[in-house]
Write an enzyme that holds these catalytic residues in place. Structure first.
Site, PDB file in Angstrom:
ATOM      1  N   GLU A  29       0.825  -1.201   0.000  1.00  0.00           N
ATOM      2  CA  GLU A  29       0.000   0.000   0.000  1.00  0.00           C
ATOM      3  C   GLU A  29       0.865   1.259   0.000  1.00  0.00           C
ATOM      4  OE1 GLU A  29      -2.646  -0.159   3.335  1.00  0.00           O
ATOM      5  OE2 GLU A  29      -3.079  -2.276   2.997  1.00  0.00           O
ATOM      6  N   GLU A  70      -4.773  -6.326   2.769  1.00  0.00           N
ATOM      7  CA  GLU A  70      -3.611  -7.132   3.164  1.00  0.00           C
ATOM      8  C   GLU A  70      -3.712  -8.563   2.648  1.00  0.00           C
ATOM      9  OE1 GLU A  70      -3.569  -3.517   5.277  1.00  0.00           O
ATOM     10  OE2 GLU A  70      -5.176  -5.024   5.225  1.00  0.00           O
ATOM     11  N   ALA A  94       2.318  -4.433  11.076  1.00  0.00           N
ATOM     12  CA  ALA A  94       2.243  -5.872  11.329  1.00  0.00           C
ATOM     13  C   ALA A  94       0.924  -6.262  11.981  1.00  0.00           C
ATOM     14  CB  ALA A  94       3.413  -6.305  12.220  1.00  0.00           C
ATOM     15  N   ASP A  95       0.293  -5.316  12.655  1.00  0.00           N
ATOM     16  CA  ASP A  95      -0.991  -5.573  13.310  1.00  0.00           C
ATOM     17  C   ASP A  95      -2.035  -6.114  12.338  1.00  0.00           C
ATOM     18  OD1 ASP A  95      -0.655  -3.409  15.935  1.00  0.00           O
ATOM     19  OD2 ASP A  95       0.478  -3.029  14.107  1.00  0.00           O
ATOM     20  N   PHE A  96      -1.846  -5.846  11.040  1.00  0.00           N
ATOM     21  CA  PHE A  96      -2.863  -6.192  10.054  1.00  0.00           C
ATOM     22  C   PHE A  96      -2.741  -7.625   9.547  1.00  0.00           C
ATOM     23  CE2 PHE A  96      -2.694  -1.437   8.706  1.00  0.00           C
ATOM     24  CZ  PHE A  96      -3.274  -1.076   9.913  1.00  0.00           C
ATOM     25  N   ILE A  97      -1.892  -8.442  10.164  1.00  0.00           N
ATOM     26  CA  ILE A  97      -1.776  -9.829   9.700  1.00  0.00           C
ATOM     27  C   ILE A  97      -3.084 -10.592   9.860  1.00  0.00           C
ATOM     28  CG2 ILE A  97       0.702 -10.000  10.143  1.00  0.00           C
ATOM     29  CD1 ILE A  97      -0.042 -11.737  12.611  1.00  0.00           C
ATOM     30  N   HIS A 139      -2.111  -0.343  16.086  1.00  0.00           N
ATOM     31  CA  HIS A 139      -0.971  -0.002  15.238  1.00  0.00           C
ATOM     32  C   HIS A 139       0.349  -0.041  16.009  1.00  0.00           C
ATOM     33  CE1 HIS A 139      -4.430   1.754  13.156  1.00  0.00           C
ATOM     34  NE2 HIS A 139      -3.720   1.681  12.042  1.00  0.00           N
TER      35      HIS A 139
END
Length: 337
Positions: A29, A70, A94-97, A139
């Site tokens: 992104e 993601e 990384a929180d969006f895994i 985040h």
């Protein structure tokens, strides 16, 4: 050796590898800046400024701005890797895994195993992690313990610019999927980076950041610098610490940890992840299982509490490990004589 910031070590390593191998592509992104945004496609180069200049050098076919998805980013990286490319996929946080766990856990991590070793998946999944910026609970997390627990993934957590360069080059050239975790608070940290364009650091080899015979302190990423500061403070009182920077959590350099504990007899593990089922508990279990007879004191863990990361500056500071907390844990271990 060249002195540079961690951010620049990451950017220059990717750039050099893209020049070296036309199969290396980058996607994520806003890594270009967003087509049509004010200032043109090179307006941003990613919110972390780790892809500035890439679009002009390599074009839209190799530097790909993706939708805000993601699962699409990671899924596309897996597909590209299976067809012979070497994708570097960036997750802005990384929180969006969570929304791409199937692509990571059930697909990319298992391709080689489920296809009987007949396929390879040379994908690098770059993820920016960590607290300290008052970015709140969604985040600021450290998710390495989740990823380390997934068989088939290699998980890398560099603490210095030199290690960021050497480990990232190793990751890009590796034929298996690698999760490359970059702590956002380290991007401005400067250090020496080797000039060798083929400089790599093999996975599974910890770095001895400080040497001593009284306490073993094990850490990764941002926590390594804190452990070093704690060790320096303890040294002023004549207390010597081994500070082990694991570099990678999978594979794990068990031998380095066990050898150090056999000498010191005391263990402190520092982890930015919450305490339940995290890396600290894993290391403590390893030492209890394989080096229990060497321990002269109960192992100590320095971790946040089992809560989400707070937003308020004062609460976030209290939440995180610190050099003072690490020093206190080392002194507690030394109280057992």
């Amino acid at each position: 050796m060249t002195q540079m910031a961690y951010r620049d070590a990451v950017r220059q390593t990717i750039f050099a590898e893209m020049e070296r191998d036309e199969n290396v592509v980058m996607l994520g992104e806003d890594i270009v800046g967003g087509m049509g945004t004010a200032g043109g496609p090179e307006a941003i180069g990613g919110i972390w400024s780790t892809s500035t200049g890439f679009y002009d050098a390599f074009g839209a076919d190799r530097v790909i701005d993706t939708p805000i998805s993601e699962s699409a980013i990671i899924g596309a990286a897996g597909g590209l890797a299976l067809t012979g490319k070497r994708p570097i996929a960036e997750l802005m946080f990384a929180d969006f895994i969570g929304v791409s766990l199937d692509q990571i856990w059930n697909q990319i991590a298992k391709f080689r195993y489920m296809f009987g070793g007949k396929s390879r998946c040379p994908a690098v999944l770059r993820m920016i992690y960590g607290a300290g910026f008052n970015a709140a609970a969604q985040h600021s997390q450290s998710v390495h313990q989740i990823l380390t627990g997934m068989p088939g993934l290699k998980v890398v957590m560099p603490a210095t610019p030199g290690d960021a360069a050497g480990l990232l080059r190793e990751a890009i050239r590796d034929d298996d999927p690698v999760v490359f975790l970059e702590h956002k608070a380290l991007y401005g940290v400067k250090g020496e980076v080797p000039d060798d364009p083929d400089y790599t650091i093999p996975f599974g080899h910890a770095r001895l950041a400080r040497a001593g015979e009284d306490v073993t302190i094990v850490a990764t990423g941002m926590m390594v610098g804190m452990a070093e500061r704690a060790a320096d403070s303890l040294a002023s009182d004549g207390i010597g610490c081994d500070v082990l920077d694991l570099r990678t959590t999978s594979p794990l350099d068990e031998e380095a940890v066990l050898d150090s504990v056999e000498v010191t007899g005391r263990l402190v593990v520092v982890d930015e992840a919450p305490p339940r089922c995290n890396l600290a508990t894993d290391i403590v279990a390893l030492v209890a299982h394989k080096a229990f007879a060497s321990l002269r004191a109960p192992a100590q863990m320095v971790t946040p509490p089992h809560t989400p990361v707070p937003f308020a500056r004062e609460l976030e500071s209290a939440y995180l490990p610190s050099p003072d907390k690490i020093e206190a844990a080392a002194r507690k271990a030394l109280d057992y004589r």
